[in-house]
Design a protein around this motif. Structure first.
Motif, mmCIF file in Angstrom:
data_model
loop_
_atom_site.group_PDB
_atom_site.id
_atom_site.type_symbol
_atom_site.label_atom_id
_atom_site.label_comp_id
_atom_site.label_asym_id
_atom_site.label_seq_id
_atom_site.Cartn_x
_atom_site.Cartn_y
_atom_site.Cartn_z
ATOM 1 N N GLU A 117 -8.073 5.914 -19.439
ATOM 2 C CA GLU A 117 -9.368 5.408 -18.991
ATOM 3 C C GLU A 117 -9.247 4.733 -17.625
ATOM 4 O O GLU A 117 -10.072 4.957 -16.730
ATOM 5 N N VAL A 118 -8.217 3.919 -17.460
ATOM 6 C CA VAL A 118 -7.994 3.239 -16.183
ATOM 7 C C VAL A 118 -7.836 4.263 -15.063
ATOM 8 O O VAL A 118 -8.403 4.121 -13.976
ATOM 9 N N GLN A 119 -7.065 5.313 -15.337
ATOM 10 C CA GLN A 119 -6.824 6.348 -14.330
ATOM 11 C C GLN A 119 -8.119 7.048 -13.936
ATOM 12 O O GLN A 119 -8.304 7.435 -12.783
ATOM 13 N N ARG A 120 -9.032 7.200 -14.887
ATOM 14 C CA ARG A 120 -10.289 7.901 -14.621
ATOM 15 C C ARG A 120 -11.241 7.101 -13.739
ATOM 16 O O ARG A 120 -11.947 7.682 -12.908
ATOM 17 N N ASN A 123 -10.127 2.556 -8.879
ATOM 18 C CA ASN A 123 -9.574 3.019 -7.606
ATOM 19 C C ASN A 123 -8.373 2.190 -7.157
ATOM 20 O O ASN A 123 -7.642 2.581 -6.254
ATOM 21 N N ARG A 124 -8.157 1.033 -7.799
ATOM 22 C CA ARG A 124 -6.954 0.239 -7.554
ATOM 23 C C ARG A 124 -6.441 -0.259 -8.901
ATOM 24 O O ARG A 124 -7.232 -0.568 -9.793
ATOM 25 N N ILE A 125 -5.120 -0.344 -9.027
ATOM 26 C CA ILE A 125 -4.546 -0.781 -10.295
ATOM 27 C C ILE A 125 -3.442 -1.805 -10.067
ATOM 28 O O ILE A 125 -2.842 -1.879 -8.990
ATOM 29 N N ALA A 126 -3.193 -2.578 -11.106
ATOM 30 C CA ALA A 126 -2.042 -3.481 -11.142
ATOM 31 C C ALA A 126 -1.415 -3.327 -12.520
ATOM 32 O O ALA A 126 -2.103 -3.498 -13.534
ATOM 33 N N LEU A 127 -0.142 -2.958 -12.568
ATOM 34 C CA LEU A 127 0.578 -2.869 -13.833
ATOM 35 C C LEU A 127 1.319 -4.186 -14.039
ATOM 36 O O LEU A 127 2.075 -4.626 -13.169
ATOM 37 N N ILE A 128 1.075 -4.806 -15.180
ATOM 38 C CA ILE A 128 1.605 -6.142 -15.447
ATOM 39 C C ILE A 128 2.561 -6.104 -16.631
ATOM 40 O O ILE A 128 2.268 -5.486 -17.657
ATOM 41 N N ASP A 129 3.688 -6.757 -16.489
ATOM 42 C CA ASP A 129 4.663 -6.876 -17.576
ATOM 43 C C ASP A 129 5.074 -8.335 -17.703
ATOM 44 O O ASP A 129 5.541 -8.944 -16.736
ATOM 45 N N ARG A 130 4.841 -8.911 -18.882
ATOM 46 C CA ARG A 130 5.204 -10.300 -19.170
ATOM 47 C C ARG A 130 4.609 -11.263 -18.145
ATOM 48 O O ARG A 130 5.267 -12.189 -17.667
ATOM 49 N N GLY A 131 3.356 -11.004 -17.802
ATOM 50 C CA GLY A 131 2.641 -11.898 -16.907
ATOM 51 C C GLY A 131 2.943 -11.722 -15.435
ATOM 52 O O GLY A 131 2.408 -12.454 -14.597
ATOM 53 N N GLU A 132 3.764 -10.733 -15.092
ATOM 54 C CA GLU A 132 4.140 -10.516 -13.692
ATOM 55 C C GLU A 132 3.660 -9.145 -13.226
ATOM 56 O O GLU A 132 3.840 -8.142 -13.911
ATOM 57 N N TYR A 136 1.234 -2.529 -7.757
ATOM 58 C CA TYR A 136 -0.150 -2.757 -7.345
ATOM 59 C C TYR A 136 -0.484 -1.860 -6.163
ATOM 60 O O TYR A 136 0.332 -1.672 -5.254
ATOM 61 N N GLY A 137 -1.684 -1.287 -6.180
ATOM 62 C CA GLY A 137 -2.115 -0.477 -5.050
ATOM 63 C C GLY A 137 -3.228 0.476 -5.440
ATOM 64 O O GLY A 137 -3.778 0.405 -6.548
ATOM 65 N N GLU A 138 -3.578 1.381 -4.516
ATOM 66 C CA GLU A 138 -4.605 2.375 -4.793
ATOM 67 C C GLU A 138 -4.076 3.388 -5.804
ATOM 68 O O GLU A 138 -2.957 3.883 -5.668
ATOM 69 N N THR A 139 -4.892 3.694 -6.796
ATOM 70 C CA THR A 139 -4.461 4.547 -7.898
ATOM 71 C C THR A 139 -3.922 5.891 -7.416
ATOM 72 O O THR A 139 -2.814 6.296 -7.775
ATOM 73 N N ASP A 140 -4.686 6.597 -6.589
ATOM 74 C CA ASP A 140 -4.272 7.926 -6.138
ATOM 75 C C ASP A 140 -3.003 7.867 -5.294
ATOM 76 O O ASP A 140 -2.118 8.721 -5.424
ATOM 77 N N LEU A 142 -0.592 5.623 -5.392
ATOM 78 C CA LEU A 142 0.559 5.317 -6.242
ATOM 79 C C LEU A 142 0.998 6.546 -7.025
ATOM 80 O O LEU A 142 2.192 6.808 -7.172
ATOM 81 N N ARG A 143 0.025 7.311 -7.517
ATOM 82 C CA ARG A 143 0.368 8.515 -8.282
ATOM 83 C C ARG A 143 1.043 9.548 -7.389
ATOM 84 O O ARG A 143 2.020 10.181 -7.786
ATOM 85 N N ARG A 144 0.513 9.724 -6.172
ATOM 86 C CA ARG A 144 1.130 10.680 -5.250
ATOM 87 C C ARG A 144 2.508 10.211 -4.811
ATOM 88 O O ARG A 144 3.412 11.006 -4.585
ATOM 89 N N GLY A 145 2.645 8.894 -4.687
ATOM 90 C CA GLY A 145 3.904 8.340 -4.200
ATOM 91 C C GLY A 145 5.019 8.356 -5.216
ATOM 92 O O GLY A 145 6.188 8.173 -4.874
ATOM 93 N N MET A 146 4.680 8.562 -6.477
ATOM 94 C CA MET A 146 5.713 8.633 -7.504
ATOM 95 C C MET A 146 6.282 10.044 -7.495
ATOM 96 O O MET A 146 5.731 10.972 -8.063
ATOM 97 N N SER A 147 7.413 10.208 -6.830
ATOM 98 C CA SER A 147 7.918 11.544 -6.528
ATOM 99 C C SER A 147 8.359 12.330 -7.751
ATOM 100 O O SER A 147 8.453 13.542 -7.703
ATOM 101 N N SER A 148 8.670 11.644 -8.850
ATOM 102 C CA SER A 148 9.124 12.396 -10.022
ATOM 103 C C SER A 148 7.984 13.245 -10.576
ATOM 104 O O SER A 148 8.054 14.456 -10.630
ATOM 105 N N GLY A 149 6.874 12.618 -10.925
ATOM 106 C CA GLY A 149 5.727 13.348 -11.446
ATOM 107 C C GLY A 149 6.115 14.251 -12.603
ATOM 108 O O GLY A 149 7.068 14.008 -13.326
ATOM 109 N N THR A 150 5.381 15.320 -12.759
ATOM 110 C CA THR A 150 5.651 16.299 -13.807
ATOM 111 C C THR A 150 5.635 17.688 -13.192
ATOM 112 O O THR A 150 4.723 18.025 -12.444
#
Length: 231
Positions: A117-120, A123-132, A136-140, A142-150
């Motif tokens: 739902e968040v991805q849909r 336009n900007r996201i922050a992934l939080i783990d244990r309060g940190e 963070y950045g623009e959704t698209d 960040l997705r393009r920048g993750m070189s592993s992908g599928t």
């Protein structure tokens, strides 16, 4: 404005009465007109006189959004607004959020575990783990920048087990799933689709198609958790 859980609505009051109660707290001028506008915006005008206790979960969530908007705030904070809502209700709530952002120019801060739902809608996201904040950045971007992908490879026939076993021993290629004539990879950083194709063709695997998909938020979140575990 806030729409949290519990939703702050009173079951023994109608939708109009609930909105009127909060409108007077915020000293909204022309309460009647504002209530009518809000009920129309969340498609509840025909249920304005019904007690909220008779509402479905999806209807309550829509009314909660109207309640959060009663005083025309510039920023809305929404906590799991589609949790427990049926699929059609989720679509309606999502559309209201999009309308608030795009048509009303409101800033919507959405807290959710539903990464699809968040991805849909965000336009900007922050992934939080244990309060940190870990990412963070623009959704698209960040997705393009993750070189592993599928990477999905379509083959002319099923890949022999000996080759599959060899693939599994090569983590850099990242074989994730084998579906008859389809191989799904999550390659490590630096590995290209062409590297996977070359490896397979060297072993005489006939390839009929290959495509790289952008990483999903779920994949990004999983990668983030793996990094945290290694620290």
């Amino acid at each position: 404005g806030f729409a949290l859980d519990p939703d702050g609505l009173y079951d023994n009051m109608t939708a109009e009465e609930n909105l009127g109660f909060y409108a007077r707290i915020y000293r909204v001028s022309d309460v009647g007109q504002r209530i009518a506008e809000l009920l129309k915006a969340v498609d509840l005008s025909d249920r304005a006189q019904d007690k909220v206790g008779t509402y479905s979960k999806g209807m309550r969530q829509r009314l909660a959004l109207a309640r959060a908007m009663v005083h025309e705030p510039e920023v809305l904070v929404l906590d799991e607004p589609t949790a427990g809502v049926d699929p059609s209700g989720q679509i309606e709530v999502r559309q209201i959020m999009l309308n608030l952002a795009h048509q009303k120019n409101k800033t919507v801060l959405l807290s959710s575990h539903n990464l699809d739902e968040v991805q849909r809608i965000c336009n900007r996201i922050a992934l939080i783990d244990r309060g940190e904040i870990k990412l963070y950045g623009e959704t698209d971007s960040l997705r393009r920048g993750m070189s592993s992908g599928t990477v999905v490879i379509e083959t002319a026939s099923e890949v022999p087990q000996t080759i599959l076993d060899e693939l599994k021993s090569l983590p850099k290629l990242g074989l994730r799933e084998n579906q008859e004539k389809r191989l799904i990879f999550s390659p490590q950083e630096g590995m290209e689709v062409s590297d996977i194709i070359s490896w397979l063709t060297e072993r005489r695997v006939k390839i009929e198609g290959a495509a790289r998909k952008e990483a999903t938020l779920e994949e990004m979140y999983s990668a983030m958790l793996k990094e945290v575990e290694q620290i």
